[in-house]
Design a protein around this motif. Structure first.
Motif, mmCIF file in Angstrom:
data_model
loop_
_atom_site.group_PDB
_atom_site.id
_atom_site.type_symbol
_atom_site.label_atom_id
_atom_site.label_comp_id
_atom_site.label_asym_id
_atom_site.label_seq_id
_atom_site.Cartn_x
_atom_site.Cartn_y
_atom_site.Cartn_z
ATOM 1 N N LEU A 157 -0.633 30.795 9.153
ATOM 2 C CA LEU A 157 -1.306 32.153 9.115
ATOM 3 C C LEU A 157 -2.724 31.813 9.503
ATOM 4 O O LEU A 157 -3.363 32.727 10.038
ATOM 5 C CB LEU A 157 -1.523 32.440 7.482
ATOM 6 N N VAL A 158 -3.443 30.839 8.923
ATOM 7 C CA VAL A 158 -4.909 30.395 9.662
ATOM 8 C C VAL A 158 -4.965 30.456 10.948
ATOM 9 O O VAL A 158 -5.818 30.839 11.799
ATOM 10 C CB VAL A 158 -5.343 29.436 8.826
ATOM 11 N N ASP A 159 -3.762 29.626 11.636
ATOM 12 C CA ASP A 159 -3.822 29.420 13.055
ATOM 13 C C ASP A 159 -3.825 30.569 13.722
ATOM 14 O O ASP A 159 -4.576 31.102 14.911
ATOM 15 C CB ASP A 159 -2.848 28.347 13.550
ATOM 16 N N ILE A 160 -2.862 31.541 13.435
ATOM 17 C CA ILE A 160 -2.703 32.810 13.881
ATOM 18 C C ILE A 160 -3.979 33.575 13.939
ATOM 19 O O ILE A 160 -4.589 34.239 15.164
ATOM 20 C CB ILE A 160 -1.690 33.706 13.372
ATOM 21 N N MET A 161 -4.642 33.796 12.677
ATOM 22 C CA MET A 161 -6.000 34.624 12.685
ATOM 23 C C MET A 161 -6.822 33.625 13.613
ATOM 24 O O MET A 161 -7.755 34.578 14.195
ATOM 25 C CB MET A 161 -6.502 34.431 10.987
ATOM 26 N N ALA A 162 -7.185 32.602 13.704
ATOM 27 C CA ALA A 162 -8.076 31.854 14.447
ATOM 28 C C ALA A 162 -7.966 32.289 15.950
ATOM 29 O O ALA A 162 -8.957 32.306 16.470
ATOM 30 C CB ALA A 162 -8.024 30.294 14.246
ATOM 31 N N GLY A 169 -15.490 33.655 10.943
ATOM 32 C CA GLY A 169 -15.774 34.686 10.306
ATOM 33 C C GLY A 169 -15.483 34.993 8.872
ATOM 34 O O GLY A 169 -15.036 33.787 8.330
ATOM 35 N N GLU A 170 -15.544 36.069 8.168
ATOM 36 C CA GLU A 170 -15.359 36.316 6.832
ATOM 37 C C GLU A 170 -14.091 37.039 6.926
ATOM 38 O O GLU A 170 -13.755 37.995 7.523
ATOM 39 C CB GLU A 170 -16.492 36.961 6.071
ATOM 40 N N PHE A 171 -13.168 36.747 5.792
ATOM 41 C CA PHE A 171 -11.914 37.341 5.654
ATOM 42 C C PHE A 171 -11.586 37.576 4.293
ATOM 43 O O PHE A 171 -11.820 36.941 3.351
ATOM 44 C CB PHE A 171 -10.828 36.208 6.189
ATOM 45 N N LEU A 172 -10.712 38.911 4.299
ATOM 46 C CA LEU A 172 -10.212 39.516 3.082
ATOM 47 C C LEU A 172 -8.657 39.089 3.082
ATOM 48 O O LEU A 172 -8.051 39.135 3.972
ATOM 49 C CB LEU A 172 -10.315 40.766 3.071
ATOM 50 N N GLU A 192 -7.657 24.962 2.887
ATOM 51 C CA GLU A 192 -7.526 23.589 3.475
ATOM 52 C C GLU A 192 -7.739 23.559 4.922
ATOM 53 O O GLU A 192 -8.325 22.808 5.540
ATOM 54 C CB GLU A 192 -6.693 22.767 2.729
ATOM 55 N N ARG A 193 -6.897 24.453 5.538
ATOM 56 C CA ARG A 193 -6.642 24.404 7.016
ATOM 57 C C ARG A 193 -8.125 24.854 7.499
ATOM 58 O O ARG A 193 -8.455 24.459 8.496
ATOM 59 C CB ARG A 193 -5.647 25.421 7.344
ATOM 60 N N MET A 194 -8.650 25.989 7.133
ATOM 61 C CA MET A 194 -9.999 26.483 7.421
ATOM 62 C C MET A 194 -11.205 25.284 7.293
ATOM 63 O O MET A 194 -11.744 25.201 8.274
ATOM 64 C CB MET A 194 -10.514 27.684 6.544
ATOM 65 N N ALA A 195 -10.973 24.622 6.028
ATOM 66 C CA ALA A 195 -12.236 23.594 5.981
ATOM 67 C C ALA A 195 -11.878 22.513 6.938
ATOM 68 O O ALA A 195 -12.921 21.996 7.520
ATOM 69 C CB ALA A 195 -12.142 23.212 4.342
ATOM 70 N N ASP A 196 -10.819 22.123 7.385
ATOM 71 C CA ASP A 196 -10.429 20.972 7.936
ATOM 72 C C ASP A 196 -10.592 21.345 9.660
ATOM 73 O O ASP A 196 -11.125 20.407 10.404
ATOM 74 C CB ASP A 196 -9.057 20.220 7.947
ATOM 75 N N LYS A 197 -10.021 22.640 9.968
ATOM 76 C CA LYS A 197 -9.858 22.840 11.493
ATOM 77 C C LYS A 197 -11.036 23.935 11.827
ATOM 78 O O LYS A 197 -11.237 23.898 13.076
ATOM 79 C CB LYS A 197 -8.589 23.105 11.662
ATOM 80 N N TYR A 198 -11.525 24.742 10.880
ATOM 81 C CA TYR A 198 -12.057 25.983 11.224
ATOM 82 C C TYR A 198 -13.201 25.949 10.280
ATOM 83 O O TYR A 198 -13.137 27.083 9.579
ATOM 84 C CB TYR A 198 -11.118 27.093 11.411
ATOM 85 N N PRO A 199 -14.061 25.447 10.344
ATOM 86 C CA PRO A 199 -15.179 25.343 9.401
ATOM 87 C C PRO A 199 -16.107 26.670 9.090
ATOM 88 O O PRO A 199 -16.655 27.059 8.334
ATOM 89 C CB PRO A 199 -15.898 24.101 9.725
#
Length: 344
Positions: A157-162, A169-172, A192-199
């Motif tokens: 999910l996070v990789d697709i959004m990234a 960005g900020e996300f709902l 955790e994915r955001m923190a590690d790969k997409y800060p």
């Protein structure tokens, strides 16, 4: 073999898979009313299977797979659930299942802890217990049928959004209920994915849609109006994603606010075609329902392995992640290129 939902044999229930449905009425309390005689005939194994709620395409698809497996195995299946995604209603139905003489009870939990006492009561009655789609407290069941690992789903999910937002960005996030165990586990992995790969990506708000399409539209609309700089919306239930997409389309924000999440192909094809959604994630809920019945039957027969693989009919060998956890497989990413290959 006989299959029941409420007082109507399941083999005669049409399973709609196109479009979001109004919840089917199953009694004044919102709990499906059980048949007076709930025992399977002919010495068949009796499996009672409960979704989070009835009347939405995702769980209709799971029902279709469950019926297929029951027919294949020659077991008696009751597939029934509440008309609202409420743990208290599920507890009432588990109590009913215990009284009906089920040999195995498997549930998709709206709240892992709220269901635990009733599931433990089933265990005390020597009923085989399990969970599928959304787990109950581990000490309140014997096995969990997991559709995909929490990490695989959250990361996808996070990789697709990234990809669509440049990794910032900020996300709902629109979820189901705030107590849903699977959605909370996915959200943990997403963060955790955001923190590690997409800060530079952050979950700004988590809003419950309560598996209600209009509520999902409303909470997304209200949030985006109040927070116009939102980069994207995650809808992490089968109802939340089309609700979020509809809100973004109605606001004229397609192409400006990215949308992804978890849902069924039939409910989101229109948003793929319109360009509101580029990609989204799920697994095959038909296969999940099918696997859950195979696992419950193996529990009744005392044939569940604790390691290695589990033989599940047309699915072949599926992996045992742990002595008490069976894995359906990796998630599927739906796009404009493959969405027409699926019909659920």
């Amino acid at each position: 073999m006989s299959m029941k939902r409420g007082s109507v044999p399941l083999r005669w229930i049409a399973v709609p898979v196109v479009g979001l449905m109004l919840f089917a009425a199953c009694g004044e309390s919102g709990v499906g009313q059980a048949p007076e005689s709930a025992q399977g005939g002919g010495g068949e194994s009796r499996i009672c299977m409960m979704p989070k709620l009835v009347g939405i395409p995702y769980f209709n698809a799971s029902q279709k797979g469950a019926e297929e497996a029951a027919e294949e195995l020659g077991v008696d299946l009751t597939y029934d659930g509440p008309t609202e995604a409420k743990a208290a209603l599920q507890v009432q139905m588990i109590e009913q299942f215990i009284q009906q003489g089920c040999q195995a009870i498997t549930v998709a939990a709206n709240d892992p802890n709220a269901l635990a006492p009733a599931m433990k009561k089933a265990m005390d009655a020597d009923i085989r217990t399990g969970a599928w789609d959304a787990d109950v407290a581990p000490d309140a069941r014997e096995v969990f049928v997991n559709q995909a690992t929490f990490q695989a789903i959250g990361y996808a999910l996070v990789d697709i959004m990234a990809e669509q937002t440049g990794g910032k960005g900020e996300f709902l996030v629109v979820t189901g209920s705030l107590t849903a165990p699977n959605q909370n586990a996915w959200l943990k992995e997403m963060k955790e994915r955001m923190a590690d790969k997409y800060p530079d990506m952050h979950v700004a708000s988590l809003e419950p849609g309560e598996e209600d399409l209009q509520l999902g539209i409303d909470v997304t609309t209200d949030y985006l109006r109040a927070n116009p700089d939102t980069a994207g919306v995650f809808g992490i239930t089968s109802v939340a994603l089309p609700g979020a997409a509809e809100a973004v389309e109605q606001l004229g924000l397609d192409g400006k606010v990215a949308v992804t999440g978890l849902s069924t192909p039939n409910d989101n094809k229109q948003y793929i075609d319109a360009g509101v959604i580029e990609k989204f994630v799920l697994w095959n809920p038909i296969d999940l329902g099918y696997l859950a019945v195979h696992v419950a039957n193996a529990q009744i027969e005392g044939k569940m392995p604790e390691s290695g693989t589990f033989e599940a009919g047309r699915l072949g060998k599926v992996k045992m992640l742990a002595p008490d956890e069976v894995l359906l497989g990796p998630p599927v990413i739906f796009t404009e290129q493959n969405i027409n290959d699926y019909n659920f």
